[in-house]
Design a protein around this motif. Sequence first.
Motif, PDB file in Angstrom:
ATOM      1  N   GLN A  99      -2.900 -47.253 -17.522  1.00 21.31           N
ATOM      2  CA  GLN A  99      -3.400 -47.130 -16.665  1.00 21.31           C
ATOM      3  C   GLN A  99      -4.666 -46.669 -17.829  1.00 21.31           C
ATOM      4  O   GLN A  99      -6.003 -46.799 -16.904  1.00 21.31           O
ATOM      5  N   GLY A 100      -4.615 -46.079 -18.787  1.00 16.88           N
ATOM      6  CA  GLY A 100      -6.055 -45.987 -19.750  1.00 16.88           C
ATOM      7  C   GLY A 100      -5.225 -44.655 -19.804  1.00 16.88           C
ATOM      8  O   GLY A 100      -5.659 -43.956 -18.714  1.00 16.88           O
ATOM      9  N   ARG A 101      -6.169 -43.720 -21.247  1.00 15.27           N
ATOM     10  CA  ARG A 101      -5.889 -42.627 -21.211  1.00 15.27           C
ATOM     11  C   ARG A 101      -7.233 -41.812 -20.889  1.00 15.27           C
ATOM     12  O   ARG A 101      -7.154 -40.936 -20.554  1.00 15.27           O
ATOM     13  N   TRP A 148      -5.182 -40.472 -26.335  1.00 19.79           N
ATOM     14  CA  TRP A 148      -6.024 -41.532 -26.553  1.00 19.79           C
ATOM     15  C   TRP A 148      -6.818 -40.991 -28.403  1.00 19.79           C
ATOM     16  O   TRP A 148      -7.011 -42.491 -28.920  1.00 19.79           O
ATOM     17  N   LEU A 149      -6.365 -40.156 -28.957  1.00 22.26           N
ATOM     18  CA  LEU A 149      -7.017 -40.245 -30.285  1.00 22.26           C
ATOM     19  C   LEU A 149      -6.624 -40.444 -31.166  1.00 22.26           C
ATOM     20  O   LEU A 149      -6.579 -41.434 -31.672  1.00 22.26           O
ATOM     21  N   LEU A 216     -17.301 -39.552 -19.344  1.00 21.88           N
ATOM     22  CA  LEU A 216     -17.295 -40.873 -18.619  1.00 21.88           C
ATOM     23  C   LEU A 216     -18.720 -41.375 -19.713  1.00 21.88           C
ATOM     24  O   LEU A 216     -18.254 -42.590 -19.883  1.00 21.88           O
ATOM     25  N   SER A 217     -19.398 -40.968 -20.440  1.00 20.52           N
ATOM     26  CA  SER A 217     -20.878 -41.518 -20.930  1.00 20.52           C
ATOM     27  C   SER A 217     -20.231 -41.990 -22.002  1.00 20.52           C
ATOM     28  O   SER A 217     -21.035 -42.656 -23.202  1.00 20.52           O
ATOM     29  N   SER A 218     -19.203 -41.342 -22.942  1.00 23.34           N
ATOM     30  CA  SER A 218     -19.231 -42.143 -24.559  1.00 23.34           C
ATOM     31  C   SER A 218     -18.240 -41.954 -24.985  1.00 23.34           C
ATOM     32  O   SER A 218     -17.504 -42.729 -26.090  1.00 23.34           O
ATOM     33  N   TRP A 219     -16.705 -42.146 -24.232  1.00 28.20           N
ATOM     34  CA  TRP A 219     -15.357 -42.602 -24.900  1.00 28.20           C
ATOM     35  C   TRP A 219     -15.016 -43.870 -24.006  1.00 28.20           C
ATOM     36  O   TRP A 219     -15.740 -43.905 -22.985  1.00 28.20           O
ATOM     37  N   THR A 220     -14.280 -44.578 -24.251  1.00 30.85           N
ATOM     38  CA  THR A 220     -13.986 -45.969 -24.727  1.00 30.85           C
ATOM     39  C   THR A 220     -12.452 -45.801 -23.876  1.00 30.85           C
ATOM     40  O   THR A 220     -11.307 -44.716 -23.811  1.00 30.85           O
ATOM     41  N   GLU A 221     -11.694 -46.961 -23.250  1.00 27.28           N
ATOM     42  CA  GLU A 221     -10.725 -47.005 -23.241  1.00 27.28           C
ATOM     43  C   GLU A 221      -9.651 -47.475 -24.089  1.00 27.28           C
ATOM     44  O   GLU A 221      -9.878 -48.136 -24.582  1.00 27.28           O
ATOM     45  N   ASN A 222      -8.389 -47.155 -23.689  1.00 19.71           N
ATOM     46  CA  ASN A 222      -7.090 -47.137 -24.683  1.00 19.71           C
ATOM     47  C   ASN A 222      -6.124 -47.409 -23.835  1.00 19.71           C
ATOM     48  O   ASN A 222      -5.473 -46.523 -23.378  1.00 19.71           O
ATOM     49  N   TYR A 223      -5.536 -48.467 -24.305  1.00 19.76           N
ATOM     50  CA  TYR A 223      -4.122 -48.126 -23.879  1.00 19.76           C
ATOM     51  C   TYR A 223      -2.894 -48.038 -24.507  1.00 19.76           C
ATOM     52  O   TYR A 223      -2.940 -48.433 -25.883  1.00 19.76           O
ATOM     53  N   GLY A 224      -1.579 -47.767 -24.301  1.00 15.41           N
ATOM     54  CA  GLY A 224      -0.354 -47.405 -24.858  1.00 15.41           C
ATOM     55  C   GLY A 224       0.221 -49.049 -24.618  1.00 15.41           C
ATOM     56  O   GLY A 224      -0.508 -49.936 -25.247  1.00 15.41           O
TER      57      GLY A 224
END
Length: 462
Positions: A99-101, A148-149, A216-224
């Motif tokens: 669902q996203g880190r 996420w990192l 919430l304001s600066s991170w983008t979503e990434n997934y496995g």
Amino acid sequence: MELFYILLFGALSLVVATLELSKSSKDRITTSSAFNSFKNNYLVVYSLMMAGDWLQGPYVYFLYSHYGFDKGDIGRLFIAGFGSSMLFGTIVGSLADKQGRKRACVTYCITYILSCITKHSPQYKVLMVGRILGGIATSLLFSAFESWLVAEHNKRGFEAQWLSLTFSKAIFLGNGLIAILSGLFANALADNLGFGPVSPFDAAACFLAIGMAIILSSWTENYGDPSESKDLLTQFKGAATAIASDEKIALLGAIQSLFEGSMYTFVFLWTPALSPNEESIPHGFIFATFMLSSMLGSSIASRLMTRASIRVESYMQIVFVISAFTLLLPIITSLLVSPSSVKGGSISLSGSIQLFGFCVFEACVGLFWPSIMKMRSQYIPEEARSTIMNFFRIPLNIFVCIVLYNVNAFPITVMFGMCSIFLFMASILQRRLMVVSEMHKKPEDWSAMKEDPDEEPLNYDQ
């Protein structure tokens, strides 16, 4: 406050400052401005997340005791936290991969804030709910942020070696400087300013809210693996396949469980170990001293990991042996130093010796975190990173729950002895990991093996 505590803190501060200021060009890595911006954003968020966690550390045991619960009751509350992490950790880890880190990191903030709010109630059931929420949050803290990192670092095309820099800085700040400031701040809120033992938890909730706003304001979503065809059970099977088919991953999981199990048991035991006769000890200041020791360890780790000639798998064997010896000190001092029978008063000679040894153990913890992060980034496949990392926490939580459940059944020296044995075992397994890793240039492609189980795995000779 006794001169002993101040001298110990001052000596450690001097050593850490000397190590940091004496870094040469060999100890530094040249990076790009884009990476520095990315790294600094992550470090700010990670530091706020760790502030929210560390502010609670010195006063969890003390708050429960303040509410009138005995060691057995407190042990069961701790069991609830670790049991919750064990039961729900793998599920939330898999959801983070799918669902996203970023969403998982936000969930960590919300869950931990709710856990902090429950600390205002002296009702055992409410505190139990708080521990369950805290266990879920802990699983997310030690999997979602790192996942996420690593994914974002690779997605942006930064050099692999730069990841070690972020790891070491994160531990130096989040598990070092921020932890020290958190310990001192918690001590000031609870004791010096007289707001009571629940005030550090309120401060923790504030820092978590600030961190969540930045995410919430600066991170983008990434997934496995965002594949719609994969449900949670399929993800669990994939993670289990990775662990079973690659000895390096299995060894890494065992090493992590053994060390962290001993570390979390130590977190529960250090207060009664240093004050067996209800000696008056400055909990927040001692906690800050421990974190300064951890800062020292992460500073040493950053130097070691910048040198290509030194392998993490090699020096960690020594770290585990040293940490095993330090947790033997409560047993050694009980045999060599006459115990005090006076209630209250200042820390005893035995306690002073143990405190010094515990600082060495915390330095080993500071070495452990960035080193295990680097090994995980090398050996754990990206598509199931959070799931596998939380799989590692299952034996860890089982071990800690068993220890805490029997906390009144065994003398404290026996529990320290068990931790020491597990750390020696970790050293042996670390030796095996080094041997196995030298046989392969890179990890086996477990996802390909999963698709074609009849195909022989490829060996990558150095």
